[in-house]
Design a protein around this motif. Structure first.
Motif, PDB file in Angstrom:
ATOM      1  N   LEU A 126       6.422   7.905  -8.063  1.00 25.21           N
ATOM      2  CA  LEU A 126       5.228   7.133  -7.771  1.00 25.21           C
ATOM      3  C   LEU A 126       4.177   7.998  -7.082  1.00 25.21           C
ATOM      4  O   LEU A 126       2.979   7.915  -7.393  1.00 25.21           O
ATOM      5  CB  LEU A 126       5.594   5.943  -6.886  1.00 25.21           C
ATOM      6  N   GLY A 127       4.616   8.856  -6.168  1.00 29.36           N
ATOM      7  CA  GLY A 127       3.681   9.735  -5.474  1.00 29.36           C
ATOM      8  C   GLY A 127       2.963  10.695  -6.403  1.00 29.36           C
ATOM      9  O   GLY A 127       1.809  11.067  -6.156  1.00 29.36           O
ATOM     10  N   ARG A 128       3.630  11.081  -7.483  1.00 28.81           N
ATOM     11  CA  ARG A 128       3.015  12.009  -8.441  1.00 28.81           C
ATOM     12  C   ARG A 128       2.072  11.305  -9.413  1.00 28.81           C
ATOM     13  O   ARG A 128       1.244  11.960 -10.046  1.00 28.81           O
ATOM     14  CB  ARG A 128       4.097  12.756  -9.230  1.00 28.81           C
ATOM     15  N   HIS A 129       2.218   9.999  -9.570  1.00 27.93           N
ATOM     16  CA  HIS A 129       1.450   9.288 -10.595  1.00 27.93           C
ATOM     17  C   HIS A 129       0.611   8.141 -10.019  1.00 27.93           C
ATOM     18  O   HIS A 129       0.226   7.233 -10.764  1.00 27.93           O
ATOM     19  CB  HIS A 129       2.403   8.741 -11.665  1.00 27.93           C
ATOM     20  N   LEU A 130       0.321   8.181  -8.725  1.00 26.51           N
ATOM     21  CA  LEU A 130      -0.440   7.104  -8.104  1.00 26.51           C
ATOM     22  C   LEU A 130      -1.760   6.839  -8.820  1.00 26.51           C
ATOM     23  O   LEU A 130      -2.156   5.690  -9.022  1.00 26.51           O
ATOM     24  CB  LEU A 130      -0.724   7.445  -6.638  1.00 26.51           C
ATOM     25  N   ALA A 151       0.858  -1.181   0.000  1.00 30.12           N
ATOM     26  CA  ALA A 151       0.000   0.000   0.000  1.00 30.12           C
ATOM     27  C   ALA A 151       0.894   1.231   0.000  1.00 30.12           C
ATOM     28  O   ALA A 151       1.881   1.287   0.742  1.00 30.12           O
ATOM     29  CB  ALA A 151      -0.896   0.010   1.228  1.00 30.12           C
ATOM     30  N   VAL A 152       0.578   2.206  -0.853  1.00 28.12           N
ATOM     31  CA  VAL A 152       1.374   3.427  -0.967  1.00 28.12           C
ATOM     32  C   VAL A 152       0.450   4.626  -0.781  1.00 28.12           C
ATOM     33  O   VAL A 152      -0.656   4.659  -1.341  1.00 28.12           O
ATOM     34  CB  VAL A 152       2.081   3.522  -2.333  1.00 28.12           C
ATOM     35  N   ALA A 153       0.892   5.593   0.005  1.00 25.98           N
ATOM     36  CA  ALA A 153       0.081   6.786   0.241  1.00 25.98           C
ATOM     37  C   ALA A 153       0.976   8.014   0.298  1.00 25.98           C
ATOM     38  O   ALA A 153       2.133   7.941   0.747  1.00 25.98           O
ATOM     39  CB  ALA A 153      -0.706   6.661   1.538  1.00 25.98           C
ATOM     40  N   ARG A 154       0.435   9.141  -0.142  1.00 27.52           N
ATOM     41  CA  ARG A 154       1.103  10.420   0.010  1.00 27.52           C
ATOM     42  C   ARG A 154       0.184  11.321   0.829  1.00 27.52           C
ATOM     43  O   ARG A 154      -0.990  11.498   0.479  1.00 27.52           O
ATOM     44  CB  ARG A 154       1.408  11.070  -1.342  1.00 27.52           C
ATOM     45  N   ILE A 155       0.722  11.877   1.919  1.00 24.89           N
ATOM     46  CA  ILE A 155      -0.047  12.732   2.812  1.00 24.89           C
ATOM     47  C   ILE A 155       0.597  14.107   2.837  1.00 24.89           C
ATOM     48  O   ILE A 155       1.797  14.231   3.104  1.00 24.89           O
ATOM     49  CB  ILE A 155      -0.105  12.159   4.243  1.00 24.89           C
ATOM     50  N   MET A 179       6.478  17.895  11.943  1.00 26.98           N
ATOM     51  CA  MET A 179       6.363  19.282  12.415  1.00 26.98           C
ATOM     52  C   MET A 179       6.369  20.273  11.260  1.00 26.98           C
ATOM     53  O   MET A 179       6.938  20.008  10.205  1.00 26.98           O
ATOM     54  CB  MET A 179       7.519  19.576  13.377  1.00 26.98           C
ATOM     55  N   ASP A 180       5.741  21.403  11.484  1.00 25.30           N
ATOM     56  CA  ASP A 180       5.785  22.523  10.526  1.00 25.30           C
ATOM     57  C   ASP A 180       5.278  22.126   9.149  1.00 25.30           C
ATOM     58  O   ASP A 180       5.875  22.452   8.128  1.00 25.30           O
ATOM     59  CB  ASP A 180       7.208  23.077  10.410  1.00 25.30           C
ATOM     60  N   GLY A 181       4.203  21.404   9.111  1.00 27.68           N
ATOM     61  CA  GLY A 181       3.659  20.981   7.829  1.00 27.68           C
ATOM     62  C   GLY A 181       4.101  19.573   7.492  1.00 27.68           C
ATOM     63  O   GLY A 181       4.985  18.996   8.130  1.00 27.68           O
ATOM     64  N   CYS A 182       3.471  18.991   6.489  1.00 28.75           N
ATOM     65  CA  CYS A 182       3.699  17.579   6.186  1.00 28.75           C
ATOM     66  C   CYS A 182       3.680  17.336   4.677  1.00 28.75           C
ATOM     67  O   CYS A 182       2.789  17.816   3.979  1.00 28.75           O
ATOM     68  CB  CYS A 182       2.614  16.738   6.866  1.00 28.75           C
ATOM     69  N   ASP A 183       4.662  16.598   4.197  1.00 24.97           N
ATOM     70  CA  ASP A 183       4.656  16.039   2.848  1.00 24.97           C
ATOM     71  C   ASP A 183       5.405  14.717   2.943  1.00 24.97           C
ATOM     72  O   ASP A 183       6.634  14.675   2.868  1.00 24.97           O
ATOM     73  CB  ASP A 183       5.309  16.978   1.834  1.00 24.97           C
ATOM     74  N   VAL A 184       4.664  13.645   3.171  1.00 26.18           N
ATOM     75  CA  VAL A 184       5.247  12.343   3.483  1.00 26.18           C
ATOM     76  C   VAL A 184       4.709  11.291   2.522  1.00 26.18           C
ATOM     77  O   VAL A 184       3.505  11.255   2.233  1.00 26.18           O
ATOM     78  CB  VAL A 184       4.931  11.924   4.930  1.00 26.18           C
ATOM     79  N   LEU A 185       5.594  10.442   2.054  1.00 21.22           N
ATOM     80  CA  LEU A 185       5.198   9.248   1.309  1.00 21.22           C
ATOM     81  C   LEU A 185       5.336   8.058   2.250  1.00 21.22           C
ATOM     82  O   LEU A 185       6.382   7.872   2.877  1.00 21.22           O
ATOM     83  CB  LEU A 185       6.092   9.053   0.087  1.00 21.22           C
ATOM     84  N   VAL A 215      18.096   6.059  -5.238  1.00 22.19           N
ATOM     85  CA  VAL A 215      17.284   5.453  -6.297  1.00 22.19           C
ATOM     86  C   VAL A 215      15.867   5.195  -5.787  1.00 22.19           C
ATOM     87  O   VAL A 215      14.876   5.489  -6.473  1.00 22.19           O
ATOM     88  CB  VAL A 215      17.930   4.138  -6.791  1.00 22.19           C
ATOM     89  N   LEU A 216      15.753   4.648  -4.561  1.00 24.91           N
ATOM     90  CA  LEU A 216      14.439   4.392  -3.988  1.00 24.91           C
ATOM     91  C   LEU A 216      13.672   5.694  -3.790  1.00 24.91           C
ATOM     92  O   LEU A 216      12.465   5.764  -4.069  1.00 24.91           O
ATOM     93  CB  LEU A 216      14.589   3.663  -2.650  1.00 24.91           C
ATOM     94  N   ALA A 217      14.351   6.751  -3.318  1.00 22.73           N
ATOM     95  CA  ALA A 217      13.680   8.036  -3.098  1.00 22.73           C
ATOM     96  C   ALA A 217      13.137   8.602  -4.409  1.00 22.73           C
ATOM     97  O   ALA A 217      12.015   9.111  -4.459  1.00 22.73           O
ATOM     98  CB  ALA A 217      14.646   9.026  -2.444  1.00 22.73           C
ATOM     99  N   ALA A 218      13.939   8.514  -5.482  1.00 24.46           N
ATOM    100  CA  ALA A 218      13.488   9.016  -6.779  1.00 24.46           C
ATOM    101  C   ALA A 218      12.299   8.206  -7.292  1.00 24.46           C
ATOM    102  O   ALA A 218      11.347   8.756  -7.860  1.00 24.46           O
ATOM    103  CB  ALA A 218      14.643   8.969  -7.775  1.00 24.46           C
ATOM    104  N   PHE A 219      12.346   6.897  -7.077  1.00 21.23           N
ATOM    105  CA  PHE A 219      11.245   6.018  -7.493  1.00 21.23           C
ATOM    106  C   PHE A 219       9.960   6.394  -6.761  1.00 21.23           C
ATOM    107  O   PHE A 219       8.889   6.539  -7.369  1.00 21.23           O
ATOM    108  CB  PHE A 219      11.632   4.571  -7.208  1.00 21.23           C
ATOM    109  N   LEU A 220      10.042   6.560  -5.435  1.00 17.97           N
ATOM    110  CA  LEU A 220       8.863   6.906  -4.651  1.00 17.97           C
ATOM    111  C   LEU A 220       8.351   8.301  -4.988  1.00 17.97           C
ATOM    112  O   LEU A 220       7.139   8.543  -4.989  1.00 17.97           O
ATOM    113  CB  LEU A 220       9.190   6.822  -3.160  1.00 17.97           C
TER     114      LEU A 220
END
Length: 377
Positions: A228-232, A115-119, A181-187, A220-225
């Motif tokens: 992925l977060g942009r094209h879920l 399961a993959v989510a972007r919050i 903290m101070d806002g959130c952008d998490v995969l 490499v994993l960070a770039a992949f995710l």
């Protein structure tokens, strides 16, 4: 009782899968991913968006194809309900309490058995508490990639301050706390431990530790995710299963690159047995006896080796066969083949076992999977 090749009674994880079925859920619940056994849990008192795109209790929401979820401008309670549905029961509170009005956007989708989510949104605290952990929860490892804001992670006495661009892993079977903290952008990625094989314990020992994603396999994993977060919302059908497989491989590479550890002889033998079995998975005569004989050990020794992983050999082999049948039945490229021929390709020649196995493992029969491929009238 002798177990036929490729056919076995349900493994001990069946009780976890049963907990994710829609049967018995209250009417207000929406299963986010019917084909993913790890997604689809209901949190009492809250509601995630309806499949038709109704706002429900979560603000503006809409479905983005089979299994996907997209909600905007939700409050902390609705974020808690959505996050709990995606992974396992969690508590979410605004951070700091009583500050500016809380809001969050959530995009989520199944990737094969992951399961993959972007919050994105306001700062908040996520906790897995002893009260929310039950024996029916899936055995997951959770990976988070913090894209723009720092975070505080805490599990099992280990604490770390994650920076923008860092990974953090958590074991969902134990309590933990994550404060963004101070806002959130998490995969966030939920991975069943079974998908990681022998690497699950090695990754599990790294929980609540920051892992920079600026070099090597981590980058490499960070770039992949990130992509992925942009094209879920664009991934559907058989594509998500292949992406899920790739994600597992990258995750293992990133989290074991600097800590390979020393494998004992038993672990090496189990790995060789798994490689052998997967290479011969289409052979219907593949079974405990044939595999044990090919490796010069007794049936009892093979059973004892696989006891360490928590899943008997026959249950693991059955799971792998059904996973491949499930993938092919959802792939339009195989639409012209009969269900029996697809199953036979992976070593199962009795269609009755295929239907029961798919229903147990994925909540859908082979016929149901085929019907989902057909365009609506």
């Amino acid at each position: 009782m002798k177990v036929p090749a490729g056919v076995a009674p349900p493994c001990h994880h069946g009780r976890h899968r049963a907990a994710g079925r829609v049967t018995g859920f209250r009417p207000r619940c929406r299963r986010i991913a019917p084909r993913n056994p790890w997604i689809g849990r209901y949190v009492k008192g809250h509601e995630v968006p309806s499949p038709r795109g109704g706002a429900g209790a979560c603000g503006r929401g809409r479905s983005l194809g089979e299994g996907a979820l997209h909600v905007q401008r939700v409050g902390a309670a609705a974020l808690q309900a959505a996050a709990s549905s995606i992974l396992a029961p969690l508590t979410v509170t605004a951070s700091p309490p009583g500050g500016a009005p809380f809001h969050a956007d959530v995009d989520a989708a199944p990737m094969g058995r992951l399961a993959v989510a972007r919050i994105r949104g306001s700062g908040h605290r996520v906790a897995r508490t002893p009260r929310t952990i039950t024996s029916s929860d899936p055995e997951l490892l959770k990976l988070t990639l913090h894209r723009s804001r720092p975070a505080l992670a805490d599990q099992g006495g280990q604490q770390s301050h994650a920076r923008a661009g860092d990974f953090v892993a958590f074991d969902m079977t134990r309590p933990y706390r994550l404060e963004v903290m101070d806002g959130c952008d998490v995969l966030a990625v939920g991975v069943p431990r079974a998908e990681l094989g022998r690497h699950a314990d090695a990754i599990g020992r790294q929980t609540a530790r920051r892992l920079p994603a600026d070099t090597g396999a981590q980058a490499v994993l960070a770039a992949f995710l990130d992509g992925l977060g942009r094209h879920l919302h664009e991934l559907a059908g058989p594509a998500d299963a292949h992406v899920g497989d790739a994600l597992v491989s990258l995750l293992v590479a990133a989290f074991t690159e600097h800590a390979p550890g020393r494998m004992d002889t038993a672990t090496e033998l189990v790995d060789r047995i798994r490689v052998y079995a997967l290479a011969n998975i289409s052979d219907p005569s593949l079974c405990v006896a044939s595999v044990a004989a090919a490796h010069g050990i007794s049936d009892r020794q093979l059973h004892r080796l696989f006891q360490r992983s928590g899943t008997p050999f026959w249950a693991w082999l059955r799971h792998e066969r059904l996973a491949r049948i499930h993938r092919d039945l959802r792939d339009p490229a195989h639409d012209g083949r009969t269900i029996a021929s697809v199953a036979a390709r992976w070593g199962i020649h009795d269609p009755r076992h295929v239907g029961r196995g798919l229903k147990e493992q994925y909540g859908l029969t082979a016929r149901d999977l085929r019907l989902r491929l057909r365009p609506p009238d």
